[in-house]
Motif scaffolding. Structure first.
Motif, PDB file in Angstrom:
ATOM      1  N   MET A   1       0.826  -1.213   0.000  1.00  0.00           N
ATOM      2  CA  MET A   1       0.000   0.000   0.000  1.00  0.00           C
ATOM      3  C   MET A   1       0.852   1.251   0.000  1.00  0.00           C
ATOM      4  SD  MET A   1      -3.194  -0.985   2.343  1.00  0.00           S
ATOM      5  CE  MET A   1      -4.080  -2.510   2.095  1.00  0.00           C
ATOM      6  N   GLY A   2       1.881   1.212  -0.745  1.00  0.00           N
ATOM      7  CA  GLY A   2       2.720   2.349  -1.050  1.00  0.00           C
ATOM      8  C   GLY A   2       3.335   1.899  -2.346  1.00  0.00           C
ATOM      9  N   ASP A   3       3.452   2.782  -3.308  1.00  0.00           N
ATOM     10  CA  ASP A   3       3.864   2.348  -4.636  1.00  0.00           C
ATOM     11  C   ASP A   3       5.276   1.739  -4.597  1.00  0.00           C
ATOM     12  OD1 ASP A   3       3.571   1.920  -7.265  1.00  0.00           O
ATOM     13  OD2 ASP A   3       3.641   4.026  -7.876  1.00  0.00           O
ATOM     14  N   SER A  32       2.064 -10.237  -2.957  1.00  0.00           N
ATOM     15  CA  SER A  32       1.279  -9.823  -4.119  1.00  0.00           C
ATOM     16  C   SER A  32       1.301  -8.303  -4.225  1.00  0.00           C
ATOM     17  CB  SER A  32      -0.154 -10.342  -4.010  1.00  0.00           C
ATOM     18  OG  SER A  32      -0.790  -9.774  -2.878  1.00  0.00           O
ATOM     19  N   TYR A  33       0.939  -7.845  -5.397  1.00  0.00           N
ATOM     20  CA  TYR A  33       0.961  -6.400  -5.643  1.00  0.00           C
ATOM     21  C   TYR A  33      -0.070  -6.066  -6.699  1.00  0.00           C
ATOM     22  CZ  TYR A  33       3.546  -7.414  -9.924  1.00  0.00           C
ATOM     23  OH  TYR A  33       3.915  -7.886 -11.154  1.00  0.00           O
ATOM     24  N   GLY A  34      -0.338  -4.759  -6.841  1.00  0.00           N
ATOM     25  CA  GLY A  34      -1.359  -4.343  -7.797  1.00  0.00           C
ATOM     26  C   GLY A  34      -0.795  -3.593  -8.971  1.00  0.00           C
ATOM     27  N   TRP A  35       0.269  -2.864  -8.764  1.00  0.00           N
ATOM     28  CA  TRP A  35       0.813  -2.091  -9.877  1.00  0.00           C
ATOM     29  C   TRP A  35       2.327  -1.970  -9.729  1.00  0.00           C
ATOM     30  CZ3 TRP A  35      -3.123  -0.220  -6.690  1.00  0.00           C
ATOM     31  CH2 TRP A  35      -2.741   0.662  -5.677  1.00  0.00           C
ATOM     32  N   ASP A  64      -1.870  -9.155  -8.278  1.00  0.00           N
ATOM     33  CA  ASP A  64      -3.219  -9.394  -7.751  1.00  0.00           C
ATOM     34  C   ASP A  64      -3.259 -10.785  -7.099  1.00  0.00           C
ATOM     35  OD1 ASP A  64      -5.728  -8.604  -7.066  1.00  0.00           O
ATOM     36  OD2 ASP A  64      -6.631  -8.972  -9.015  1.00  0.00           O
TER      37      ASP A  64
HETATM   38  C1  LIG Z   1      -6.141   0.289  -0.063  1.00  0.00           C
HETATM   39  C2  LIG Z   1      -5.293  -0.449  -1.078  1.00  0.00           C
HETATM   40  C3  LIG Z   1      -4.054   0.073  -1.400  1.00  0.00           C
HETATM   41  C4  LIG Z   1      -3.231  -0.590  -2.312  1.00  0.00           C
HETATM   42  N1  LIG Z   1      -2.015  -0.084  -2.587  1.00  0.00           N
HETATM   43  C5  LIG Z   1      -1.204  -0.724  -3.464  1.00  0.00           C
HETATM   44  C6  LIG Z   1       0.109  -0.218  -3.758  1.00  0.00           C
HETATM   45  O1  LIG Z   1       0.522   0.808  -3.248  1.00  0.00           O
HETATM   46  N2  LIG Z   1       0.871  -0.893  -4.629  1.00  0.00           N
HETATM   47  C7  LIG Z   1       0.447  -2.060  -5.208  1.00  0.00           C
HETATM   48  O2  LIG Z   1       1.198  -2.653  -5.975  1.00  0.00           O
HETATM   49  N3  LIG Z   1      -0.785  -2.551  -4.970  1.00  0.00           N
HETATM   50  C8  LIG Z   1      -1.607  -1.914  -4.110  1.00  0.00           C
HETATM   51  N4  LIG Z   1      -2.861  -2.405  -3.861  1.00  0.00           N
HETATM   52  C9  LIG Z   1      -3.289  -3.605  -4.554  1.00  0.00           C
HETATM   53  C10 LIG Z   1      -2.988  -4.827  -3.731  1.00  0.00           C
HETATM   54  O3  LIG Z   1      -1.716  -4.770  -3.146  1.00  0.00           O
HETATM   55  C11 LIG Z   1      -3.015  -6.038  -4.634  1.00  0.00           C
HETATM   56  O4  LIG Z   1      -4.243  -6.133  -5.257  1.00  0.00           O
HETATM   57  C12 LIG Z   1      -2.740  -7.285  -3.844  1.00  0.00           C
HETATM   58  O5  LIG Z   1      -2.607  -8.364  -4.717  1.00  0.00           O
HETATM   59  C13 LIG Z   1      -3.828  -7.590  -2.848  1.00  0.00           C
HETATM   60  O6  LIG Z   1      -3.394  -8.636  -2.011  1.00  0.00           O
HETATM   61  P1  LIG Z   1      -4.265  -9.054  -0.749  1.00  0.00           P
HETATM   62  O7  LIG Z   1      -5.536  -9.642  -1.285  1.00  0.00           O
HETATM   63  O8  LIG Z   1      -3.401 -10.051  -0.053  1.00  0.00           O
HETATM   64  O9  LIG Z   1      -4.505  -7.809   0.056  1.00  0.00           O
HETATM   65  C14 LIG Z   1      -3.687  -1.780  -2.941  1.00  0.00           C
HETATM   66  C15 LIG Z   1      -4.942  -2.280  -2.616  1.00  0.00           C
HETATM   67  C16 LIG Z   1      -5.735  -1.641  -1.700  1.00  0.00           C
HETATM   68  C17 LIG Z   1      -7.088  -2.229  -1.352  1.00  0.00           C
END
Ligand SMILES: Cc1cc2nc3c(=O)[nH]c(=O)nc-3n(C[C@H](O)[C@H](O)[C@H](O)COP(=O)(O)O)c2cc1C
Length: 82
Positions: A1-3, A32-35, A64
């Protein structure tokens, strides 16, 4: 939750607390990560190696939710640690 960084609220403080105890320990990293492209994992790998940890296997990274391939890598990670 920080890039491209470890989650700052809970995870990074917890990791910082144990970082000094990693020397000589066999560990494995997953997350895992989102971006981004996974720079956080490369940085985390480097941080663990600098602390003297021995990485038992390549780190596992999932964009994801983990898919079949990542689950396979996670099982191999567990086997390498066990
Ligand atoms: C509030 C929030 C903030 C997030 N911040 C980031 C981020 O800073 N960087 C990133 O790569 N993904 C971010 N994500 C996406 C999640 O890290 C990603 O979807 C991850 O796979 C979710 O894993 P989890 O289901 O174990 O939480 C964020 C997701 C949420 C809900």
């Amino acid at each position: 939750m920080g890039d491209e960084v470890l989650e700052e609220g809970k995870f990074d403080p917890m990791f910082t607390e144990v970082e000094g105890s990693l020397s000589g320990k066999r560990i494995a990293l997953f997350g895992s990560y989102g971006w981004g492209d996974g720079q956080w994992m490369r940085d985390w790998d480097d941080r663990c190696k600098a602390a003297g940890a021995v990485l038992a296997t390549d780190s596992v990274i999932a964009n994801d939710a983990p898919g079949d391939e990542e689950i396979k890598f996670c099982k191999a990670l567990g086997a390498a640690l066990a």
